[in-house]
Design an enzyme around this catalytic site. Structure first.
Site, short mmCIF file in Angstrom:
data_model
loop_
_atom_site.label_atom_id
_atom_site.label_comp_id
_atom_site.label_asym_id
_atom_site.label_seq_id
_atom_site.Cartn_x
_atom_site.Cartn_y
_atom_site.Cartn_z
CG ASP A 16 50.58 24.88 36.64
OD1 ASP A 16 50.32 23.81 36.07
OD2 ASP A 16 50.11 25.97 36.29
CG ASP A 18 50.16 24.90 30.37
OD1 ASP A 18 50.63 25.18 29.26
OD2 ASP A 18 49.86 23.75 30.72
CG ASP A 312 48.30 29.60 36.22
OD1 ASP A 312 47.39 30.03 35.49
OD2 ASP A 312 48.60 28.40 36.27
#
Length: 451
Positions: A16, A18, A312
């Protein structure tokens, strides 16, 4: 399942973007996100200007894993069995007797113990990541205002929050320079973004040199993705990744059928025609994990290439990658840093440099005094009895769907690729999958009550 996990055994390493590869300066980014919504509500929807005022102390309200009951305006913290450990109405925390009256010790009405519990529904919203959390504070302050001034018992402000998301974060917002968020990030990216340390850049090259296929799968649109990657990795960042997928619309990328979510070509950051399959490496938009995996089979020459994905968000990254695609998953969990890296003076206002300087939030991974530990809590009314502590719902999901959990990629970047991590599993200790060490509250309470 093997007791250990090693990157060396993986054929494909996916990321991922961000809050995973790209780490944000959380006190700055949180304030910007908050303001992007607050200004919209005040200017476009007529909400009171009180919403524009946020103090350093206000940020203590933010804690990942909270659920907002959209009709009642209550925020709740769930135990792993679905009972309510703490609750607030707006920002006002409920006393134990009010908590008992509202929720008792029974399952929260929307709780589902199986894997199907959504983070987003028409009835509730679960705050799962650092983009979400400033919105939790804003919604709580909206509830405070409506309760105090209008005496409201039920709430329908969520439609205005959704409109604020559309205004600030729609796919064309970056290109059109509209809203509050993207123009400010473009104006001063260094204020909001942390560059990747050299150790992480070296580690990515090491993975490439070891023959791993590297993926970037982000729900950010391609223009914002490019800005982030150039800032954190350098102008040659595209050389690091074999496949870049933007606007992936996770978790749908993993859960939807290929016919529901085809890949699309990109041309000058504009989405083109739908593709019947994925034939070669490159930059794409939207898509699905099934067609991606077919391409990975061709690229590796293996019938079942082993994929690990770093992310996250439990809702968008970890749960769907494990549940639908059976990938190995590495959760980036800044809460493992606790408040060790934060000093109180960091929350004090600095000299104003610009419109969004304001008063700083403490980092959102810091322990919340209002909500307590992200990982465990006491059962209300049993604080002084044996076995009064239980795992939170969020903590239980970490050990159920993550292979390992780490505070940042930097934490493992200097380890050899064949380093053997102890994975989360039912046969290991509940704290085994945390690297480099488990949260102190878990390490000190190995005999936690679970139900």
């Amino acid at each position: 399942m093997a007791q250990h996990f090693s990157l060396a055994a993986c054929d494909v390493v996916g990321f991922d973007l961000d809050h995973t590869l790209c780490r944000y300066n959380l006190p700055e980014s949180a304030l910007l996100i908050y303001n992007s919504f607050a200004e919209f509500l005040v200017k476009e929807k007529g909400y009171d200007k009180e919403l524009l005022t946020v103090t350093p102390e206000d940020w203590d309200f933010c804690c990942k894993g909270l659920a907002l009951d959209l009709e009642e305006g209550n925020f709740i913290k769930l135990a792993d069995n679905g009972t309510v450990l703490r609750a607030s109405h707006g920002t006002r925390m409920m006393a134990p007797e009010e908590l008992a009256r509202e929720y008792g010790r029974k399952e929260w009405r929307y709780f589902m113990s199986d894997a199907g519990m959504a983070c987003r529904s028409g009835k509730y919203y679960i705050y799962d990541n650092y983009f979400d959390l400033p919105g939790a504070l804003l919604c709580a302050k909206v509830v405070d205002f409506l309760t105090k001034h209008n005496g409201q018992k039920t709430f329908d402000f969520w439609k205005d929050i959704v409109a604020g998301i559309q205004h600030n974060y729609k796919m064309s917002a970056f290109k059109e320079n509209c809203g509050t968020y993207f123009p400010e990030i473009k104006r001063d990216p260094g204020r909001y973004l942390h560059s990747c340390p050299e150790s992480v850049k070296k580690w990515l090259r090491q993975l490439k040199n070891a023959g791993k296929i590297l993926l970037l799968i982000t729900s950010s649109h391609s223009d914002y993705c490019r800005l982030l990657c150039k800032h954190i990795l350098g102008n040659d960042f595209a050389d690091l990744f074999d496949i870049v997928i933007t606007n992936a619309l996770k978790p749908g990328f993993f859960s939807h059928l290929p016919s529901q979510r085809p890949f699309r070509r990109l041309e000058d950051d504009e989405e083109q025609e739908a593709l019947p399959s994925l034939d070669k490496p490159g930059w794409y938009s939207q898509g699905n994990a099934v067609h991606l995996y077919e391409l990975l089979k061709k690229m590796t020459g293996k019938p079942e290439p082993k994929v690990v994905y770093f992310g996250d968000s439990m809702h968008s990254d970890i749960f769907p990658a494990r549940h639908y695609s059976n990938w190995e998953t590495v959760l980036i969990l800044e809460e493992l840093r606790g408040d060790r890296d934060w000093k109180p003076e960091e929350s004090e206002p600095l000299e104003k440099k610009g419109k969004y300087e304001g008063q700083k939030a403490k980092p959102l991974y810091s322990l919340s005094n209002k909500w307590g530990s992200f990982f465990i809590d006491s059962i209300s009314g049993l604080e002084n009895t044996e076995d009064s502590s239980v795992c939170t719902w969020s903590c239980k999901r970490i050990s159920t769907y993550s292979t390992i959990a780490i505070p940042s990629i930097e934490a493992i970047a200097e380890l050899p690729l064949d380093y053997k991590f102890t994975r989360f599993s039912s046969s290991n200790s509940k704290t085994a999958g945390y690297y480099p060490s488990p949260p102190l509250v878990l390490a000190n309470g190995e005999s936690l009550t679970t139900k």
